[in-house]
Design a protein around this motif. Sequence first.
Motif, PDB file in Angstrom:
ATOM      1  N   TYR A 199       0.866  -1.151   0.017  1.00 34.78           N
ATOM      2  CA  TYR A 199       0.040  -0.242  -0.167  1.00 34.78           C
ATOM      3  C   TYR A 199       0.918   1.501   0.106  1.00 34.78           C
ATOM      4  N   VAL A 200       0.962   1.923  -1.147  1.00 37.15           N
ATOM      5  CA  VAL A 200       1.981   3.050  -1.279  1.00 37.15           C
ATOM      6  C   VAL A 200       1.539   4.084  -0.365  1.00 37.15           C
ATOM      7  N   LEU A 201       0.408   4.353   0.508  1.00 34.44           N
ATOM      8  CA  LEU A 201      -0.044   5.254   1.398  1.00 34.44           C
ATOM      9  C   LEU A 201       1.073   5.327   2.302  1.00 34.44           C
ATOM     10  N   TYR A 202       1.479   4.250   2.658  1.00 38.08           N
ATOM     11  CA  TYR A 202       2.624   4.159   3.761  1.00 38.08           C
ATOM     12  C   TYR A 202       3.803   5.117   3.587  1.00 38.08           C
ATOM     13  N   ARG A 203       4.193   5.107   2.398  1.00 41.97           N
ATOM     14  CA  ARG A 203       5.247   6.254   2.130  1.00 41.97           C
ATOM     15  C   ARG A 203       4.757   7.727   2.002  1.00 41.97           C
ATOM     16  N   THR A 204       3.923   7.823   1.401  1.00 41.33           N
ATOM     17  CA  THR A 204       3.123   9.138   1.598  1.00 41.33           C
ATOM     18  C   THR A 204       3.030   9.565   3.045  1.00 41.33           C
ATOM     19  N   LEU A 205       2.395   8.841   3.826  1.00 40.49           N
ATOM     20  CA  LEU A 205       2.396   9.225   5.358  1.00 40.49           C
ATOM     21  C   LEU A 205       3.478   9.544   5.951  1.00 40.49           C
ATOM     22  N   THR A 206       4.743   8.866   5.504  1.00 39.93           N
ATOM     23  CA  THR A 206       5.979   8.820   5.997  1.00 39.93           C
ATOM     24  C   THR A 206       6.624  10.120   5.859  1.00 39.93           C
ATOM     25  N   GLN A 207       6.588  10.426   4.460  1.00 42.26           N
ATOM     26  CA  GLN A 207       7.193  11.642   3.811  1.00 42.26           C
ATOM     27  C   GLN A 207       6.416  12.948   4.557  1.00 42.26           C
ATOM     28  N   MET A 208       5.150  12.797   4.541  1.00 41.00           N
ATOM     29  CA  MET A 208       4.448  14.083   5.334  1.00 41.00           C
ATOM     30  C   MET A 208       5.258  14.634   6.807  1.00 41.00           C
ATOM     31  N   GLN A 209       5.682  13.431   7.347  1.00 39.75           N
ATOM     32  CA  GLN A 209       5.993  13.649   8.965  1.00 39.75           C
ATOM     33  C   GLN A 209       7.003  14.653   9.321  1.00 39.75           C
ATOM     34  N   PRO A 210       7.861  14.783   8.681  1.00 36.71           N
ATOM     35  CA  PRO A 210       8.721  14.036   7.653  1.00 36.71           C
ATOM     36  C   PRO A 210       9.505  12.748   8.458  1.00 36.71           C
ATOM     37  N   ALA A 211       9.698  11.612   7.950  1.00 32.82           N
ATOM     38  CA  ALA A 211      10.534  10.479   8.437  1.00 32.82           C
ATOM     39  C   ALA A 211      10.956   9.833   6.971  1.00 32.82           C
ATOM     40  N   GLU A 212      12.000   8.993   7.201  1.00 34.11           N
ATOM     41  CA  GLU A 212      12.649   8.273   6.059  1.00 34.11           C
ATOM     42  C   GLU A 212      11.853   7.077   5.865  1.00 34.11           C
ATOM     43  N   PRO A 213      11.422   6.858   4.695  1.00 30.99           N
ATOM     44  CA  PRO A 213      10.873   5.359   4.402  1.00 30.99           C
ATOM     45  C   PRO A 213      11.750   4.661   3.853  1.00 30.99           C
ATOM     46  N   ILE A 214      11.923   3.370   4.449  1.00 34.14           N
ATOM     47  CA  ILE A 214      12.840   2.447   3.901  1.00 34.14           C
ATOM     48  C   ILE A 214      12.114   1.227   3.410  1.00 34.14           C
ATOM     49  N   GLU A 215      12.106   1.326   2.190  1.00 34.67           N
ATOM     50  CA  GLU A 215      11.384   0.037   1.310  1.00 34.67           C
ATOM     51  C   GLU A 215      11.957  -1.217   0.996  1.00 34.67           C
ATOM     52  N   ILE A 216      11.735  -2.329   1.384  1.00 37.66           N
ATOM     53  CA  ILE A 216      12.278  -3.574   1.321  1.00 37.66           C
ATOM     54  C   ILE A 216      11.699  -4.136   0.238  1.00 37.66           C
ATOM     55  N   PRO A 217      12.547  -4.788  -0.885  1.00 36.78           N
ATOM     56  CA  PRO A 217      11.720  -5.481  -1.987  1.00 36.78           C
ATOM     57  C   PRO A 217      11.176  -6.810  -1.529  1.00 36.78           C
ATOM     58  N   TYR A 218      10.105  -7.075  -1.855  1.00 35.83           N
ATOM     59  CA  TYR A 218       9.507  -8.591  -1.749  1.00 35.83           C
ATOM     60  C   TYR A 218      10.278  -9.367  -2.881  1.00 35.83           C
ATOM     61  N   GLY A 219      10.345 -10.626  -2.889  1.00 37.75           N
ATOM     62  CA  GLY A 219      10.850 -11.510  -3.794  1.00 37.75           C
ATOM     63  C   GLY A 219       9.891 -11.933  -4.744  1.00 37.75           C
ATOM     64  N   ALA A 220      10.215 -12.452  -6.008  1.00 33.64           N
ATOM     65  CA  ALA A 220       9.182 -13.018  -6.476  1.00 33.64           C
ATOM     66  C   ALA A 220       8.071 -13.896  -5.957  1.00 33.64           C
ATOM     67  N   ASP A 221       8.367 -14.633  -4.680  1.00 30.81           N
ATOM     68  CA  ASP A 221       7.457 -15.372  -4.145  1.00 30.81           C
ATOM     69  C   ASP A 221       6.749 -14.848  -3.031  1.00 30.81           C
ATOM     70  N   TYR A 222       7.017 -13.513  -3.012  1.00 28.66           N
ATOM     71  CA  TYR A 222       6.263 -12.645  -1.992  1.00 28.66           C
ATOM     72  C   TYR A 222       6.706 -13.298  -0.531  1.00 28.66           C
ATOM     73  N   ARG A 223       7.832 -13.794  -0.364  1.00 27.13           N
ATOM     74  CA  ARG A 223       7.896 -14.555   1.007  1.00 27.13           C
ATOM     75  C   ARG A 223       8.524 -13.233   1.945  1.00 27.13           C
ATOM     76  N   LEU A 224       8.040 -13.020   3.097  1.00 29.12           N
ATOM     77  CA  LEU A 224       8.566 -11.860   3.865  1.00 29.12           C
ATOM     78  C   LEU A 224       9.862 -11.784   4.098  1.00 29.12           C
ATOM     79  N   PRO A 225      10.427 -10.562   3.664  1.00 25.60           N
ATOM     80  CA  PRO A 225      11.869 -10.434   3.898  1.00 25.60           C
ATOM     81  C   PRO A 225      12.389 -10.075   5.491  1.00 25.60           C
ATOM     82  N   ILE A 226      12.422 -11.218   6.369  1.00 27.44           N
ATOM     83  CA  ILE A 226      12.373 -10.921   7.898  1.00 27.44           C
ATOM     84  C   ILE A 226      13.551 -10.483   8.085  1.00 27.44           C
ATOM     85  N   GLU A 227      14.790 -10.947   7.498  1.00 25.51           N
ATOM     86  CA  GLU A 227      16.195 -10.523   7.930  1.00 25.51           C
ATOM     87  C   GLU A 227      16.297  -8.923   7.657  1.00 25.51           C
TER      88      GLU A 227
END
Length: 349
Positions: free
Chosen positions: A112-140
Motif C-alpha cells: 500500500y503506497v500510502l505508507y510512503r506518503t504518510l511517512t514523507q509527510m511527517q517527515p520521516a525516512e521511508p525504507i522500502e524492502i523489496p519482496y521477492g518473486a514469491d512474496y516471502r516476507l524478507p524478515i532479516e
Amino acid sequence: MTAFFRPNVEEMTGYIPGEQPKPGTPVIKLNTNENPYPPSSQAIAALRSLDSEWLRRYPDPYANEFRQAISEVLGVPANWIIVSNGSDDLLNLVIRACAELGRNVVYPMPTYVLYRTLTQMQPAEPIEIPYGADYRLPIEELVAAQGAVTFIATPNSPSGHVVPIADLRQLATRLSGVLVIDEAYVDFADETVLPLVNEFENVIIARTLSKGYSLAGLRLGFGIANPGLLSGLFKVKDSYNIDAIACLVGAAAMRDQVYKNECAARVKASRGLLAAELKQLGFWVWNSQTNFLLVRPPDGNAEPLCLALKERGILVRYFKQPGLEDKLRITVGTDEQHQILVEALMRLV
C-alpha cells in the motif's frame, strides 16, 4: 513563487487514489476494491433512525458504541480498541506518534503506497524492502532496518498474498519499534493474526469497514493493541475524529456478522470463478485472499489494456511502479460484471 510548504511537502508526491467516477456514471468499477454488495440492512436502518440531536451535539470522542460492538464481535476488551476515520487515519496516527527524522518507517514493497506518503509527510525516512518473486516476507532485511514503525499488510495489496503468522511472530519478537499489521482485507482471508496483540506489546492490528462491510463511503476503521501502546495514539488523534453517524451505522454493521460473512463468501466464490476464466484467457493470476486479483496479461501489456478497458467503460487498476509494470489489479465484482469484463478481454488479448 513563494514556498509556503515545508521542504518535505514541496518535494513529495501526494498519494493518488483510484479513479472515482461520479455516482450514476455507467461504468463497471473494478479499480478501488469496494465491495460489490450493499451494506447491511441493519446499518441502513440505523442511518434512517438517526435523530437530529446526534447532529447538533459533538460526538463521543472515543466512539464507545462502536468500540463496544467491536469488543462483542472480536472478543477483545473495549479499552484495547481505538477508532479512526478509516484505517488510513490510524496509519497516520501511528506515524505521527512514533516517527520523525532519524526514526524511520519500514515496509516491504510492493504494498500500500500510502505508507510512503504518510511517512514523507511527517517527515520521516521511508525504507522500502523489496519482496521477492514469491512474496516471502524478507524478515532479516526488515529486522536489520529496525524502524520506529514497520508496516506489514496481510493480506497484502496489490499481491493478495497472506503473510504466515509464524513469520509475523518472529518479526515482532525481533523488532524494537511498533509493528503495524494492516488487515484491511481480512474479511476475505482464511485467518487473522489477531492473537498477536495479546503476545506482543509492540503490535497493533489495523482494520477497516470499507471492504468487508461495504462502508467505504463512511470512513470508519479501528486499531487493536494493548492500552499502553494505544495511549500515545490517543494523544495525537483529533478530538472528535469519528462523527456520530459513522459510530451509529458502524456499530450496527459490525453486529450484523451473518450478513457480512454471507457477502464475503459470495465475493470469494466469484473470485475463484473469475481467476479461472482469466487463466483460460492466458493471464497469470496470483493466488489471492482478498477481494481483488493481481494478474499479468498474456503479453504483459498491462497499461494499454487498462486504457482499452476504460474506453469500454470498465475500470481496473494499473500501478506504474517497479515490479508492477506488467500487471493489473482487478477488484472482484459481481458475476454479471465479470461476464462483461471477460467478454471485453476476449476481444482485447
